[in-house]
Write an enzyme that holds these catalytic residues in place. Sequence first.
Site, PDB file in Angstrom:
ATOM      1  CG  HIS A  58     -57.283  19.320  11.864  1.00  0.00           C
ATOM      2  ND1 HIS A  58     -56.171  18.593  11.506  1.00  0.00           N
ATOM      3  CD2 HIS A  58     -57.612  18.950  13.116  1.00  0.00           C
ATOM      4  CE1 HIS A  58     -55.850  17.800  12.514  1.00  0.00           C
ATOM      5  NE2 HIS A  58     -56.698  17.999  13.503  1.00  0.00           N
TER       6      HIS A  58
ATOM      7  CG  ASP B  98     -62.071  20.171  19.415  1.00  0.00           C
ATOM      8  OD1 ASP B  98     -62.311  19.260  20.215  1.00  0.00           O
ATOM      9  OD2 ASP B  98     -60.933  20.488  19.052  1.00  0.00           O
TER      10      ASP B  98
HETATM   11  N1  ACO Z   1     -61.230  30.730  11.290  1.00  0.00           N
HETATM   12  C1  ACO Z   1     -60.831  31.631  10.371  1.00  0.00           C
HETATM   13  N2  ACO Z   1     -59.724  31.509   9.636  1.00  0.00           N
HETATM   14  C2  ACO Z   1     -58.965  30.421   9.836  1.00  0.00           C
HETATM   15  C3  ACO Z   1     -59.318  29.432  10.783  1.00  0.00           C
HETATM   16  C4  ACO Z   1     -60.502  29.609  11.510  1.00  0.00           C
HETATM   17  N3  ACO Z   1     -60.883  28.704  12.421  1.00  0.00           N
HETATM   18  N4  ACO Z   1     -58.373  28.449  10.786  1.00  0.00           N
HETATM   19  C5  ACO Z   1     -57.467  28.802   9.882  1.00  0.00           C
HETATM   20  N5  ACO Z   1     -57.819  29.991   9.295  1.00  0.00           N
HETATM   21  C6  ACO Z   1     -57.093  30.682   8.223  1.00  0.00           C
HETATM   22  C7  ACO Z   1     -55.831  31.340   8.753  1.00  0.00           C
HETATM   23  O1  ACO Z   1     -56.070  32.666   9.149  1.00  0.00           O
HETATM   24  C8  ACO Z   1     -54.914  31.239   7.562  1.00  0.00           C
HETATM   25  O2  ACO Z   1     -55.252  32.280   6.690  1.00  0.00           O
HETATM   26  P1  ACO Z   1     -54.111  32.973   5.754  1.00  0.00           P
HETATM   27  O3  ACO Z   1     -53.665  31.889   4.837  1.00  0.00           O
HETATM   28  O4  ACO Z   1     -54.847  34.087   5.076  1.00  0.00           O
HETATM   29  O5  ACO Z   1     -53.042  33.434   6.692  1.00  0.00           O
HETATM   30  C9  ACO Z   1     -55.295  29.915   6.901  1.00  0.00           C
HETATM   31  O6  ACO Z   1     -56.659  29.689   7.286  1.00  0.00           O
HETATM   32  C10 ACO Z   1     -54.442  28.735   7.325  1.00  0.00           C
HETATM   33  O7  ACO Z   1     -54.456  28.667   8.735  1.00  0.00           O
HETATM   34  P2  ACO Z   1     -53.223  28.270   9.633  1.00  0.00           P
HETATM   35  O8  ACO Z   1     -53.336  28.905  10.972  1.00  0.00           O
HETATM   36  O9  ACO Z   1     -51.965  28.485   8.875  1.00  0.00           O
HETATM   37  O10 ACO Z   1     -53.444  26.741   9.786  1.00  0.00           O
HETATM   38  P3  ACO Z   1     -52.785  25.862  10.887  1.00  0.00           P
HETATM   39  O11 ACO Z   1     -52.667  24.514  10.314  1.00  0.00           O
HETATM   40  O12 ACO Z   1     -51.562  26.485  11.436  1.00  0.00           O
HETATM   41  O13 ACO Z   1     -53.868  25.905  12.050  1.00  0.00           O
HETATM   42  C11 ACO Z   1     -55.638  25.398  13.488  1.00  0.00           C
HETATM   43  C12 ACO Z   1     -54.772  24.923  12.310  1.00  0.00           C
HETATM   44  C13 ACO Z   1     -54.753  25.853  14.653  1.00  0.00           C
HETATM   45  C14 ACO Z   1     -56.475  24.214  13.977  1.00  0.00           C
HETATM   46  C15 ACO Z   1     -56.531  26.544  13.021  1.00  0.00           C
HETATM   47  O14 ACO Z   1     -57.365  26.111  11.954  1.00  0.00           O
HETATM   48  C16 ACO Z   1     -57.385  27.133  14.130  1.00  0.00           C
HETATM   49  O15 ACO Z   1     -56.902  27.980  14.893  1.00  0.00           O
HETATM   50  N6  ACO Z   1     -58.683  26.685  14.253  1.00  0.00           N
HETATM   51  C17 ACO Z   1     -59.506  27.108  15.343  1.00  0.00           C
HETATM   52  C18 ACO Z   1     -59.125  26.358  16.610  1.00  0.00           C
HETATM   53  C19 ACO Z   1     -59.574  24.907  16.591  1.00  0.00           C
HETATM   54  O16 ACO Z   1     -60.705  24.604  16.220  1.00  0.00           O
HETATM   55  N7  ACO Z   1     -58.655  24.008  17.006  1.00  0.00           N
HETATM   56  C20 ACO Z   1     -58.941  22.586  17.115  1.00  0.00           C
HETATM   57  C21 ACO Z   1     -58.064  21.803  16.210  1.00  0.00           C
HETATM   58  S1  ACO Z   1     -58.555  20.116  16.235  1.00  0.00           S
HETATM   59  C22 ACO Z   1     -57.836  19.447  17.592  1.00  0.00           C
HETATM   60  O17 ACO Z   1     -56.874  19.905  18.152  1.00  0.00           O
HETATM   61  C23 ACO Z   1     -58.461  18.239  18.118  1.00  0.00           C
END
Ligand code: ACO
Length: 448
Positions: free
Chosen positions: A324, A382
């Site tokens: 998140h 979620d």
């Molecule tokens: N699985 C694997 N790796 C992940 C995940 C994941 N679900 N989420 C983040 N990471 C990793 C990224 O690859 C990144 O790695 P790095 O530092 O080596 O590049 C690091 O963790 C940070 O991730 P970001 O994408 O920079 O975090 P951001 O805050 O931009 O993204 C997000 C948050 C979009 C929710 C992300 O965690 C994601 O895509 N999760 C899966 C989708 C999801 O569950 N979304 C629902 C969000 S809750 C809502 O909207 C109600």
Amino acid sequence: MQIHLNYHLKWIEVMSAKNNKIANLKLPNGSNIEFPIHSGTIGPDVIDVKKLYSESDHFTYDPGFTSTGSCKSKITYIDGEKGVLLHRGYKIEDLAENCDFLEVAYLLLNSDLPNPEQKKVFDNKITTHTMIHEQLSMFFRGFRRDAHAMAVMCGVVGALSAFYHDSTDITDPSQRLVASHRLVAKIPTIAAMAYKFSIGQPFIYPRNDLSYSENFLNMMFSVPAEKYEIDPILSKAMDKILILHADHEQNASTSTVRLAGSSGANPFACIAAGIASLWGPAHGGANEAVIHMLNEIQKNGNVYEFIKKAKDPNDPFRLMGFGHRVYKNYDPRATVMKKTADAVLGAVGKEDEPMFILARELEKIALEDDYFVTKKLYPNVDFYSGIILQAMGFPSSLFTVLFAVARTVGWVAQWNEMIEDSEQRIGRPRQLYIGEKQRAFTPLNKRN
Ligand code: ACO
């Protein structure tokens, strides 16, 4: 602290916020600009950079707005490190445990919880606005039956502005109030109609003798040919799901609603914009994506392979329902959601549902895995919501619609707060331009 502008703006220091509330910025030309630092009631202080451009001819650069506060708000507070979510100061766990959805809706729209009389009046207001203009039902028939329900929602909610002209004057507080009630009241009706249209069943009219959640379940799952019994465990679960999704501070869809509204657009158009933003898989589409992912894992049979893929920096696959932008701890909504999953699966006799067992296994593996631990990736709201909704009979294509039904009250509350904010101006971010400089025009017949 660094700002990524080409010609190296250099923060000399953010002088101790608590001491004198001034941040000091030194620019390459030697000039110094001081910025006030504001404190909220809780949470990090903010550096007020409003005058940066006028005094220095520089902008800040913050794609994704990870360090940018766009407004002041009294509605929702999140401490992502501690996993805390408060609405108007109340913990989400307490609200989910003790309130029905309309009580929380009242809280979000007003500044406090209702007393019994206020609750009665509010419930009545919402209940008596649940029908939609009969002509709107024709609108549904213009869509293909296989249209995604979110596409239908964007269209029909936007179209409300063509039907309710008496509540589109945003300068009139009483019209804003009526529009707010209409949106909260009609959104479940529209969502249920989108579903009924997609499966070729007749629309079911709202019923004023039912609660908000009961009425929604009835419009979704009953048919005129037989009596539909609403299981109280399911309607209670529906209430919890709606409460858990009701608002979440300045997320993508809420910011979209505020930005759309900042131009003076009518509330129905603004909420349609929020629905469009919510549709994406990184936001509201995630619970649908969780179910697809769990199905894939079930087919493949190897959880560890998916964990490996999620950790591979060269693989775009992410563990859906994990991570998140704000929570770097267990999402407090996920805790309530997991408990609700137990109750719902028990009520529908699916305690041993393989998908639920798999989800718990996946969660356990991820929570013990170094990659997820160090990146602070925890289950979000979620992760379990899709499993609950599926067990209740909702098709996965409807999950994001459910989210939109719940979030409408949050959007409306935030939209109202924005309109009433004396500092509110049209939202207009700037950019770091990296395209061509001005160049001479070549007529078409002279270009190679
Ligand atoms: N699985 C694997 N790796 C992940 C995940 C994941 N679900 N989420 C983040 N990471 C990793 C990224 O690859 C990144 O790695 P790095 O530092 O080596 O590049 C690091 O963790 C940070 O991730 P970001 O994408 O920079 O975090 P951001 O805050 O931009 O993204 C997000 C948050 C979009 C929710 C992300 O965690 C994601 O895509 N999760 C899966 C989708 C999801 O569950 N979304 C629902 C969000 S809750 C809502 O909207 C109600």
